[in-house]
Design an enzyme around this catalytic site. Sequence first.
Site, PDB file in Angstrom:
ATOM      1  N   LYS A 202      36.303  52.510  47.570  1.00 30.73           N
ATOM      2  CA  LYS A 202      37.754  52.418  47.508  1.00 30.73           C
ATOM      3  C   LYS A 202      38.407  52.725  48.853  1.00 30.73           C
ATOM      4  CE  LYS A 202      38.230  51.144  43.227  1.00 30.73           C
ATOM      5  NZ  LYS A 202      38.491  49.713  42.950  1.00 30.73           N
ATOM      6  N   HIS A 222      43.661  44.145  43.236  1.00 31.04           N
ATOM      7  CA  HIS A 222      42.710  44.937  42.454  1.00 31.04           C
ATOM      8  C   HIS A 222      42.431  44.154  41.182  1.00 31.04           C
ATOM      9  CE1 HIS A 222      41.620  48.962  40.333  1.00 31.04           C
ATOM     10  NE2 HIS A 222      40.575  48.432  40.946  1.00 31.04           N
ATOM     11  N   SER A 240      40.688  50.998  36.275  1.00 22.05           N
ATOM     12  CA  SER A 240      39.389  51.360  35.715  1.00 22.05           C
ATOM     13  C   SER A 240      39.474  51.521  34.203  1.00 22.05           C
ATOM     14  CB  SER A 240      38.918  52.673  36.351  1.00 22.05           C
ATOM     15  OG  SER A 240      37.740  53.115  35.754  1.00 22.05           O
ATOM     16  N   ASP A 259      36.093  43.201  41.036  1.00 20.87           N
ATOM     17  CA  ASP A 259      37.034  44.296  41.297  1.00 20.87           C
ATOM     18  C   ASP A 259      38.037  44.067  42.424  1.00 20.87           C
ATOM     19  OD1 ASP A 259      37.917  46.934  40.604  1.00 20.87           O
ATOM     20  OD2 ASP A 259      36.925  47.716  42.384  1.00 20.87           O
TER      21      ASP A 259
END
Length: 534
Positions: A202, A222, A240, A259
């Site tokens: 990240k 994202h 998430s 992702d």
Amino acid sequence: MVNHTPSTKSISLDKYGIKDAQIHYQLEPKDLQAITLEKGMGKETQNGTLAINTGKFTGRSPEDRFLVKDDYTKDHIWWGKSNKAISPEHFDYLQKEVENYLSGKEIFVRDGYVCADPNYKMNVRTVTEYPWSNMFIYNMFLRPSEEELKNFEEEWLVLCAPGYECPDPENHGLRQANFSILNFTKKVALVGGSAYTGEMKKGIFTALNFILPVEKNVLPMHCSANVSEDGETAIFFGLSGTGKTTLSTDPNRKLIGDDEHGWTSENSIFNFEGGCYAKAIDLSEEKEPDIYRAIKPGAILENIIFKDNGEVDYYDSSITQNTRVSYPIYHIDNIKTPSYASNPKNIFFLTADAFGVLPPISKLTPGQAAYHFISGYTAKVAGTEAGVVEPQPSFSACFGAPFMPLHPTKYAEMLSKKMQEAGVNVWLVNTGWTGGPYGVGSRMKLKYTRAMITAAMNGELDNVDYRDHSVFKVAIPNSCPNVPNEVLSPRETWNDDEGYYATANKLSKFFQDNFKQFEEYANDEIMAAAPIVK
């Protein structure tokens, strides 16, 4: 396929201030796994997959993430809770501390790159204290060929030292001994005191979320993405635990990535990464066959529990709810190579609604799309972040505020412009609770969510009747192939109209209160998309 033979190149880290280290460069995953096992830092599952424990931190620590505030960043960054400032002087001190800490140690170096589109490729050199951290980077970043390694020059440097903890954090701009810091001027990402691998992943994602829009006119997202055989791309936004990885892994479509992606001015979508980092809690071959089968030698399982016979117990959350697996993308059979495709036809905003109020699928107008993108509503799932022990309603702008250095409206403006130019359909999908809130209702069945998304992508929801939700005003289809009609109406699944509308109003108020911080930047069309409080 990339040539994965070990590099014969040798390197020095003296220019980084790391002296007298025993350097392992560009080791094969099998060698890194063997060293991890030799050092007693991991175990093997029944099928030979490496399993490790990340220690104190089993998720990111967002309160300990900092961006260096200097002449380059001070007027660009949206400073605040998500983007905490640290001075160049404090960063320099901590970088020197990490370099001294790594000096004289056995360390692991990997050269890779991010951004699959060659026009936006960014080389990254990663130096790790632990062998399995280096194996994680092999999985998650894109892997250069031997030829590309010969003259490799990094644009960014990642230094990861889980064993270093700052002894006097309050004197160096920190909250506590661990930290994750980005310096955009020096192009260095620094991780100390935490072995959670997601901090490295990240960190570079955050760097790209600044570099691409500011310097390259590319929208970073994202999201996960896949593409049909005839080239129709779909992207899935979500935090998430909302299903980005699961729902983009579709046997009938090629996976672009799970992702992190960019949307270019040349009308293409490209993956930032070379692997997947999926949640493993409650994983089964029946529910998620592609992810389950990707867990084989070369993958890394994090914070899982073994049964007495050595078999993994994916249902055991005694270490954390945030159990994870990383694997190179080629562990999935059905992938797009190279990892980019054309403009999307459908965009899905995924949310795990802990209130059980939002419809399982609804179609959004352009104004509603902008409103929900800026809002970024979901529920924080237990264990995803340090200190979160039960699901909490959460708003994360652009479905990724912790990783977005710029003001959310910058990304929203770019997305809105691209959506209108491409003429995409935008859908809000609730992968969370139905029949009541968390603790009362149940999680939406994956087979229903898949059926709804498939119907949307196949155009099977284009000509059905819709009705507007009385509070959120989104358009709910009255029917959907392979989904019972009553499932489409969250109110009907509750069997308690009074309780449902009271909860819907409660959530609506949360939406309105959260959006106050963006009102001055939003036009009339976006503001008209706000839910009603009755």
